[in-house]
Design an enzyme around this catalytic site. Structure first.
Site, short mmCIF file in Angstrom:
data_model
loop_
_atom_site.label_atom_id
_atom_site.label_comp_id
_atom_site.label_asym_id
_atom_site.label_seq_id
_atom_site.Cartn_x
_atom_site.Cartn_y
_atom_site.Cartn_z
CG ASP A 487 -2.21 -0.58 1.10
OD1 ASP A 487 -2.69 -0.61 -0.04
OD2 ASP A 487 -2.78 -1.02 2.11
C1 GLC Z 1 -1.68 -3.94 5.31
C2 GLC Z 1 -2.89 -3.87 4.43
C3 GLC Z 1 -2.72 -4.73 3.20
C4 GLC Z 1 -1.42 -4.40 2.53
C5 GLC Z 1 -0.25 -4.45 3.48
C6 GLC Z 1 1.02 -3.96 2.86
O1 GLC Z 1 -1.57 -5.20 5.86
O2 GLC Z 1 -4.04 -4.29 5.12
O3 GLC Z 1 -3.77 -4.55 2.31
O4 GLC Z 1 -1.25 -5.31 1.47
O5 GLC Z 1 -0.52 -3.63 4.58
O6 GLC Z 1 1.00 -2.62 2.59
C1 GLC Z 2 -1.38 -0.42 4.97
C2 GLC Z 2 0.01 -0.36 5.46
C3 GLC Z 2 0.26 0.83 6.27
C4 GLC Z 2 -0.29 2.08 5.64
C5 GLC Z 2 -1.73 1.89 5.26
C6 GLC Z 2 -2.28 3.08 4.56
O1 GLC Z 2 -2.20 -0.80 5.98
O2 GLC Z 2 0.36 -1.49 6.21
O3 GLC Z 2 1.65 0.95 6.49
O4 GLC Z 2 -0.16 3.14 6.50
O5 GLC Z 2 -1.85 0.79 4.44
O6 GLC Z 2 -3.64 2.97 4.36
#
Ligand code: GLC
Ligand code: GLC
Length: 814
Positions: A487
């Site tokens: 993300d």
């Molecule tokens: C969090 C989010 C997931 C994403 C991951 C890496 O676990 O829930 O959707 O793939 O972060 O950013």
């Molecule tokens: C996912 C990631 C996190 C980030 C978020 C943003 O959950 O794990 O690091 O802040 O996405 O929505």
């Protein structure tokens, strides 16, 4: 250092020290009514949606961190001393404190000044209520006169509004008290048809419903004035902060035990039967009263608890394993499966790190969660898949999230995360493999919940696949969009304004930045889809998926290979990310893990090279970090990933969600030792001894462990709600133990450590119980299988056609 121990026989983790490094929590409820409970009785409850139907109030990020919950106080009428058997909120020096977190229940108790008290908290199956069974025993030589107080603070339903809109909310609170039951009915007079209730099995010695009356002016939960004085005041809340508090007096002879049941529940009345008498403003309690009466009866409460236990026996009984490694057994048989159920129920909404007001259900997250629980709850998985697919956009793209109560896509976040659609294929494929229920593909499902747009679910999968083909970049790799699995890799964002969301800010046209990770996912999903198409007799279509996957594979090998590992991406300038040419972020876990998991580079040695590089550059004793070297400053062209200080989260943290991709990749290379070693590094049970460093619960996975660049290397954060649960379960069960559901039957292909003499397992699969015994006779991964003594060709055990409901599978590894 440990703060408790595993009681595997009872499937409990027993916390023996209340001041754990972080709140160590559990979930109550698994259908519609849910609660979060910490080891010191902190937490809250809600009905279905943690934001919109919050039943009790909780203040996140409080000081201390976990404060407010299901608090019980005891007061000795003679000495006037009072304390909480759960340690918080009074924090007395307790004897024999123990919190037992079990499957859907938590028991917290202790002894203080000769009075033993234990409370069992749980949510009965099929009910919208929770039970607190308080058992008090007098261990003194003399009679004891005790007052027991139970308390909760109501939330005014919408947790977001409740925490911010005080100019209104201090005026709206309303309650009723009838026959000793407290009813919380804020906004019931207008558009709500629901209320909460809090009841007690014993005749009350008093109640309170106004917070200030209970606590006293300028006081907190640690020293309520009424508890100190030994008498509740029968206050009726108007506005301000409605609470529920009950007082019961108990007289105990030496050695005597008494049980009191408190129950907290949620009830919805039919719109036209809200009031009694009709036309009044009084809640119609006719429908709820029998429910309240039922569970205040201790024997009914016990029976409900037994049902809950049997429910978990059934769920966990679907797969049980006995290996030489206790941490594997414990996590697979109990805790990891249990956590998968929690992630299924909560997605990423409500934990001690997710406030319940932010994220709804993620499209990619929920699809991946299926991998871990589909065998336990296939019917609910089916429903979830159809809900998810109904939020898919006509383009094949997806809303990144949806709200469970409305089942609508979330417009604030929108779509454009270009990996999202492929996870639907992965999720549906897992469902088909587990259940063999091909009818799901013919279910009519709308796009974007638009009536009239219904098409068979299969059509949604076709569009998912096509979505990427219509969005290829300059190298022929998939365009990344707002982000892919990571993300925080926001290559089209270029945000220089504080506070802007990295996920929704898009400054670039998105026509250049490409993702090698999505490419690997596309190859994997394409092959899954081809297998599904073949099963449906669509051979030409299947061939086209295979050829698109093969084409993408060669693009990856040509433009996604860096010499020793797979590249991660190309940015908006067309420059490489995750390359030896980069100054920082030279190598990433995701593309390497997923490409090899998808089988890319297995033939020409690139897969082995990529895994070797991963081991060399990314693996640490606490797990495998996302990338190296960590980004030491903010990069406008990379986005949120470089917003984190080095070693945390996506910036070179150990993301436990993606570690299993490497485990699976290693099994594809036949490396059982390394796969299981990686598995063990992040296995919470195997980390129990270092609980003072790890800090999160030793019975569930956390999303992240701080990486080697962080000052707190090895410290976990964000436990419970993470794709880590499903992926680790999937990796250990289906790839290391190698007992996996396939479209044609149960496949058995273990890639286990060389030192293991074998293992045994029981797997209930499509109605048949498979008793599996694997014996190692040589060091390799070749397996010869028999079913009830008859040799089987290959790895896939075909379902017995003669009605046998239990079969014995023997496998010899050599
Ligand atoms: C969090 C989010 C997931 C994403 C991951 C890496 O676990 O829930 O959707 O793939 O972060 O950013
Ligand atoms: C996912 C990631 C996190 C980030 C978020 C943003 O959950 O794990 O690091 O802040 O996405 O929505």
């Amino acid at each position: 250092m440990k703060f408790g121990y595993f009681d595997d026989r009872n499937r409990e983790y027993v916390i023996t020290q209340p001041d754990t490094p972080l709140p160590w929590i559990n979930y109550l409820g698994c259908q519609a009514y849910f609660g979060i409970i910490s080891n010191t009785a902190g937490g809250y409850s809600f009905y279905r949606d943690a934001r919109l139907r919050r039943i009790t109030r909780y203040r996140y990020n409080n000081v201390p961190l976990d404060f407010g919950g299901r608090y019980i106080y005891l007061r000795d009428e003679e000495s006037k001393q009072f304390w909480s058997p759960s340690w918080q909120p009074t924090r007395n020096d307790l004897k024999n404190y123990a919190c037992r977190h079990g499957m859907g229940y938590t028991t917290i108790g202790s002894e203080y000044s000769g009075i033993e008290a234990r409370t069992r908290y749980f949510v009965p199956l099929d009910e919208n209520l929770e039970i607190w069974q308080l058992t008090v025993t007098n261990r003194r030589a003399a009679r004891a006169h005790i007052s027991a107080f139970a308390s909760i603070e109501f939330c005014l339903w919408d947790a977001q509004d409740d925490a911010t809109n005080f100019q209104r909310n201090f005026n709206t609170g309303q309650v009723e008290v009838e026959d000793g039951v407290i009813y919380h009915k804020t906004e019931y007079r207008e558009r709500r048809d629901h209320f909460a209730w809090f009841a007690c099995s014993e005749p009350g010695a008093g109640f309170d419903t106004q917070r200030e009356a209970f606590l006293g002016r300028n006081r907190g939960w640690d020293r309520p004035a009424t508890v100190e004085a030994g008498q509740l005041t029968n206050s009726i809340a108007h506005g301000w902060s409605p609470i529920g508090a009950h007082q019961v007096k108990i007289d105990l002879a030496p050695g005597e035990t008494r049980q009191i049941v408190f129950a907290l529940g949620y009830h919805e009345n039919p719109k036209d039967q809200k009031f009694d008498p009709p036309g009044s403003q009084i809640i119609n309690k006719k429908l709820v009263k029998p429910v309240i009466a039922k569970y205040l009866d201790a024997s009914q409460a016990d029976a409900a608890f037994e049902r809950l236990r049997r429910y978990w026996d059934g769920l966990l009984g679907i797969f049980q394993v006995d290996t030489p490694d206790i941490h594997t057994n414990r996590m697979v048989n109990i805790w990891n499966a249990y956590q998968c159920m929690a992630t299924f129920n909560m997605s990423r909404s409500a934990s001690f790190y997710e406030s319940g007001i932010g994220r709804g259900l993620g499209f990619r997250d929920s699809n991946q969660d299926l991998l871990g629980f589909v065998h336990m709850a296939p019917k609910r998985a089916r429903e979830r898949i159809l809900d998810l697919a109904a939020t898919q956009l006509p383009t094949g793209g997806a809303y990144h999230q949806y709200q469970p109560l409305t089942k609508r896509g979330n417009n604030d976040i929108g779509g454009g995360f270009n990996d999202d659609p492929h996870w639907l294929i992965v999720g549906v494929s897992a469902y088909l493999k587990e259940t063999g229920d091909w009818s799901i593909l013919d279910e009519p499902v709308p796009y974007d919940n638009e009536p009239g747009s219904e098409a068979p679910l299969y059509n949604h999968l076709q569009r998912s696949f096509r979505y990427t083909l219509e969005r290829l970049g300059p190298h022929g790799l998939p365009l990344i969009g707002r982000a892919d699995w990571n993300d925080c890799l926001n290559l089209n964002c270029f945000s220089d304004t504080p506070g802007q969301s990295f996920q929704t800010t898009t400054n670039k046209d998105g026509k250049v930045a490409e993702s090698v990770f999505i490419a690997g996912l596309f190859v994997h999903a394409g092959r899954e889809l081809a297998a599904i198409a073949t099963h449906r007799g669509l051979n030409a279509e299947a061939a086209s998926y295979r050829s698109e996957a093969a084409k993408m594979e060669s693009v990856i090998l040509e433009h996604g290979w860096d010499g020793e590992w797979f590249l991660r991406a190309y940015d908006d300038f067309g420059a490489k990310i995750g390359s030896k040419e980069c100054e920082e972020g030279k190598i990433f876990i995701e593309s390497n893990g997923f490409c090899v998991l998808a089988g890319i580079g297995l033939e020409d040695g690139k897969a082995a090279k990529a895994m070797e590089a991963t081991r060399k550059h990314l693996a640490t004793e606490h797990g495998i970090v996302v990338q190296q070297p960590a980004y030491s400053r903010y990069y406008l062209n990379l986005g949120e990933i470089s917003s984190y200080p080095p070693g945390y989260k996506e910036n070179a943290g150990i993301f436990c969600h993606v570690n299993p991709w490497i485990m699976i990749a290693e099994t594809r290379l036949g490396h059982g030792d390394l796969a299981h070693d990686y598995y063990t590094r992040i296995n919470p049970s195997a980390r129990e001894e270092i609980s003072d460093l790890h800090r999160c619960e030793p019975y569930v996975y956390a999303q992240m462990i701080a990486g080697k660049d962080a000052p707190s290397f090895g410290e976990a954060k964000n436990s419970w709600l993470t794709g880590t649960a499903a992926w680790n379960y999937y990796a250990i069960v289906q790839w290391i133990l190698g007992v996996r559901a396939s479209l044609d039957g149960l496949e058995i292909a273990p890639v286990i450590p060389k030192s293991w003499p074998g293992f045994t397992a029981t797997r209930i699969f499509r109605g048949v119980t498979y008793k599996i015994a694997i014996e190692r006779k040589g060091e390799g991964n070749r397996i010869a299988l028999t079913m009830d003594g008859a040799p089987i060709e290959g790895n896939v055990v075909p379902p017995p056609t003669d009605g046998r409901k239990e079969v014995s599978i023997k496998g010899i590894l050599s």
